[in-house]
Scaffold this motif. Structure first.
Motif, short mmCIF file in Angstrom:
data_model
loop_
_atom_site.label_atom_id
_atom_site.label_comp_id
_atom_site.label_asym_id
_atom_site.label_seq_id
_atom_site.Cartn_x
_atom_site.Cartn_y
_atom_site.Cartn_z
N UNK A 89 -0.06 4.58 -14.34
CA UNK A 89 -0.10 4.37 -12.89
C UNK A 89 -1.32 3.51 -12.57
N UNK A 90 -1.22 2.82 -11.45
CA UNK A 90 -2.36 2.00 -11.04
C UNK A 90 -2.29 1.72 -9.54
N UNK A 91 -3.28 1.00 -9.06
CA UNK A 91 -3.22 0.51 -7.67
C UNK A 91 -3.69 -0.92 -7.68
N UNK A 132 8.16 -3.55 -12.71
CA UNK A 132 7.19 -2.58 -12.19
C UNK A 132 7.74 -1.85 -10.97
N UNK A 133 7.36 -0.58 -10.83
CA UNK A 133 7.79 0.23 -9.67
C UNK A 133 6.67 0.27 -8.66
N UNK A 134 6.98 -0.08 -7.40
CA UNK A 134 5.96 -0.18 -6.36
C UNK A 134 6.07 0.99 -5.40
N UNK A 135 4.92 1.61 -5.11
CA UNK A 135 4.86 2.65 -4.09
C UNK A 135 3.96 2.14 -2.97
N UNK A 136 4.54 1.74 -1.83
CA UNK A 136 3.72 1.21 -0.73
C UNK A 136 2.93 2.33 -0.08
N UNK A 137 1.72 2.03 0.30
CA UNK A 137 0.86 3.06 0.89
C UNK A 137 -0.24 2.42 1.72
N UNK A 138 -0.76 3.21 2.66
CA UNK A 138 -1.94 2.77 3.40
C UNK A 138 -3.19 3.46 2.88
N UNK A 139 -3.02 4.30 1.88
CA UNK A 139 -4.18 4.98 1.29
C UNK A 139 -4.05 4.91 -0.24
N UNK A 140 -4.56 3.83 -0.79
CA UNK A 140 -4.38 3.57 -2.22
C UNK A 140 -4.94 4.72 -3.07
N UNK A 141 -6.12 5.20 -2.71
CA UNK A 141 -6.79 6.23 -3.52
C UNK A 141 -5.97 7.51 -3.57
N UNK A 142 -5.53 7.97 -2.42
CA UNK A 142 -4.78 9.23 -2.36
C UNK A 142 -3.45 9.08 -3.10
N UNK A 143 -2.79 7.96 -2.90
CA UNK A 143 -1.48 7.77 -3.53
C UNK A 143 -1.62 7.67 -5.04
N UNK A 144 -2.66 6.98 -5.49
CA UNK A 144 -2.88 6.87 -6.93
C UNK A 144 -3.06 8.27 -7.55
N UNK A 145 -3.87 9.08 -6.92
CA UNK A 145 -4.12 10.43 -7.43
C UNK A 145 -2.82 11.23 -7.47
N UNK A 146 -2.02 11.10 -6.42
CA UNK A 146 -0.74 11.81 -6.37
C UNK A 146 0.19 11.36 -7.49
N UNK A 150 1.64 13.65 -10.37
CA UNK A 150 3.09 13.87 -10.40
C UNK A 150 3.69 13.52 -11.76
N UNK A 151 3.26 12.37 -12.33
CA UNK A 151 3.89 11.88 -13.56
C UNK A 151 3.13 12.27 -14.82
N UNK A 152 1.88 12.67 -14.65
CA UNK A 152 1.06 12.97 -15.82
C UNK A 152 0.73 11.72 -16.64
N UNK A 153 0.74 10.56 -15.98
CA UNK A 153 0.43 9.29 -16.67
C UNK A 153 -1.04 8.93 -16.46
N UNK A 154 -1.65 8.25 -17.43
CA UNK A 154 -3.04 7.81 -17.23
C UNK A 154 -3.10 6.62 -16.27
N UNK A 155 -4.29 6.44 -15.74
CA UNK A 155 -4.54 5.30 -14.85
C UNK A 155 -4.95 4.08 -15.67
N UNK A 156 -4.30 2.94 -15.40
CA UNK A 156 -4.80 1.67 -15.94
C UNK A 156 -5.50 0.99 -14.75
N UNK A 157 -6.82 1.13 -14.73
CA UNK A 157 -7.59 0.76 -13.54
C UNK A 157 -7.65 -0.76 -13.36
#
Lengths: 327, 327
Positions: A89-91, A132-146, A150-157
């Motif tokens: 996951x990433x943002x 790539x799968x896109x999740x649109x959001x107005x709060x990148x930080x919160x959505x990334x954490x979610x 949810x998926x148990x995937x690591x972050x590629x920052x």
């Protein structure tokens, strides 16, 4: 590598600086998967500034920006350790998202990215082109954490991981190897990943060169962090025409790299960026994105002086631009 | 070389075809004065057409187009013969004018060019940057003849001279040497100088490749000339978005080259060119001029079929474009 991040920028705490060896290793790892982009002479700007101006044309890179370097180096490093995850996951404002999607597609890794709800259309198309799968959001930080939860995937920052910084540094390694020794290297700054990596390479390979980062005055997390001596978070970075440079904070990793390797970070205003953008395109015959114009804006507005009769390299970060905004 | 031209297109009568030796000589002559422009992979178009698409990026050439190749080869040939004139006259929509100005500045030759009275602004700036003198006119042929008469300078023709054709052919020589063997080479056609030279090179260096010229349907002097078997003059070529391709006739030299070396010349309509132009820019991250988009328009509209799993080279003629027209 599957551990959950403890905070938005906290992934990978315990900061050690990326070295030229890390960058050389990254270059070997990603060779053949990224383009060795050309250093393009710009005669118009050379004439204007009395310095030889060369552009490191990462707009020609796969997926349209330098970001594939760091994304591929991270996934390949994980793969070498036998830790390649099923998904990441990433943002991103767009370039990193496309780069991770590109890298994920090459390595069979699922990619889910949080993106602002009003991105540049070509950047969305670029992410989808590579699955790539896109999740649109107005709060990148919160959505990334979610998403990570949810998926148990690591972050590629997008910038604040050593493997990402080492990967971006390969652009610096190439510009030193492929051209004359630079006297000045100008790098756009969002979260500081590109600047950190390029500076680490240039500091070693062209020790007498000045390395200067440039950020929009309206989105100046790095300048604020340098002034404060610690990471400063901007809850709502102002809009900038340089849509690729809206990182809401400098990183726990990038800040110490900039402190150690970079000579200066300067700011340019929106009018200077807007004026420089079409001029950089017309003079170079390259489609560059507005973020890449901050370096020319810095020379034009006089906050950085070009070395007379020297060699100045502008790192062109990407080319995923909305053409209709040029009119 | 100071003799007055007997007609607009009649300079250099007694047609012999340019050979690969002429092109090799030209390459040696102009080496170091022109850029060896890159062949840029286009992944987006490659994916779309199922053929590897490479762009010969002459938009990155000095003065923004391939035209410096022919202009420099002509002046340097005259210089070798001890016949370098004090000045030259020419006519041009803009690219050739800038190229002759560039070449003239390098060799100390005065340059006077007739140009349409409503040219692309960046093309005017480009000519003036190199010290070229512009004479605006609505009758290029008449004004050129007057200028030649008044100054006693020879014409450096935009396409219809063997030295010009041999110079443009160096782009074909490079694309064969620098990339995989092409199966299809697409070239924009105005007066046919670029097509003639590139075809002469490719026919010899990649004999199995198809070489196809593409012209706007509204400015199709070459297609009309091929159909008639002789040079056809179009008194008032219709306006086309591809402003670089408005030659009012195919040449006495270029027509026989096209007859001898080229597989086909096809036409594309204005809507196809207008649609292809931004798509070529966005997919390549190169600023190209509308004239360079005719090749993509030909693939898109189906008048030329891309070789499945083969190699297709699009010759990008130049990058002197008006950005405000992209909106």
């Amino acid at each position: 590598m599957h551990r959950a991040p403890d905070s938005f920028a906290g992934y990978g705490r315990g900061v050690a600086l990326v070295t030229i060896d890390d960058i050389s290793d990254a270059a070997n790892r990603i060779e053949g998967l990224v383009l060795r982009t050309p250093l393009v002479d710009n005669q118009v700007l050379s004439h204007e500034f009395g310095t030889r101006v060369l552009l490191k044309a990462e707009n020609l890179q796969h997926a349209g920006s330098f970001k594939v370097r760091g994304a591929l180096n991270t996934l390949l490093t994980w793969q070498e350790r036998g830790e390649l995850p099923e998904g990441v996951v990433s943002f991103s404002a767009g370039n990193h998202a496309a780069a991770v999607a590109y890298a994920g597609k090459r390595l069979g890794v699922r990619v889910i990215v949080a993106m602002p709800s009003n991105p540049v259309p070509s950047k969305v198309a670029n992410v989808r082109r590579f699955g790539g799968e896109i999740v649109p959001t107005d709060d990148l930080a919160a959505t990334l954490a979610e998403l990570a939860e949810e998926h148990g995937f690591p972050i590629l920052h997008p910038f604040d991981q050593p493997e990402v910084i080492a990967g971006q540094g390969t652009a610096g390694l190439e510009l030193c190897a492929d051209g004359p020794p630079p006297d000045l290297v100008l790098v756009p700054v969002g979260g500081g990943g590109l600047l950190s990596g390029v500076a680490a390479a240039v500091r070693k390979l062209a020790p007498s060169a000045r390395v200067v980062g440039v950020e929009p005055a309206t989105s100046n997390a790095m300048s604020q962090s340098l002034a404060a001596g610690k990471v400063v978070r901007i809850d709502n970075p102002s809009a900038t025409v340089a849509d690729g440079l809206t990182a809401p904070f400098a990183g726990e990793h990038t800040l110490p790299h900039v402190q150690a390797y970079v000579d200066d970070v300067v700011e340019v205003d929106e009018a200077a960026i807007s004026a420089a953008w079409p001029e950089l395109i017309e003079s170079s015959k390259l489609l560059v994105e507005p973020a890449s114009a901050v370096c020319l804006a810095a020379l034009r507005s006089g906050v950085v002086e070009a070395p007379r009769d020297g060699v100045t390299v502008l790192v062109v970060s990407g080319g995923n631009a909305d053409l209709t905004r040029l009119a």
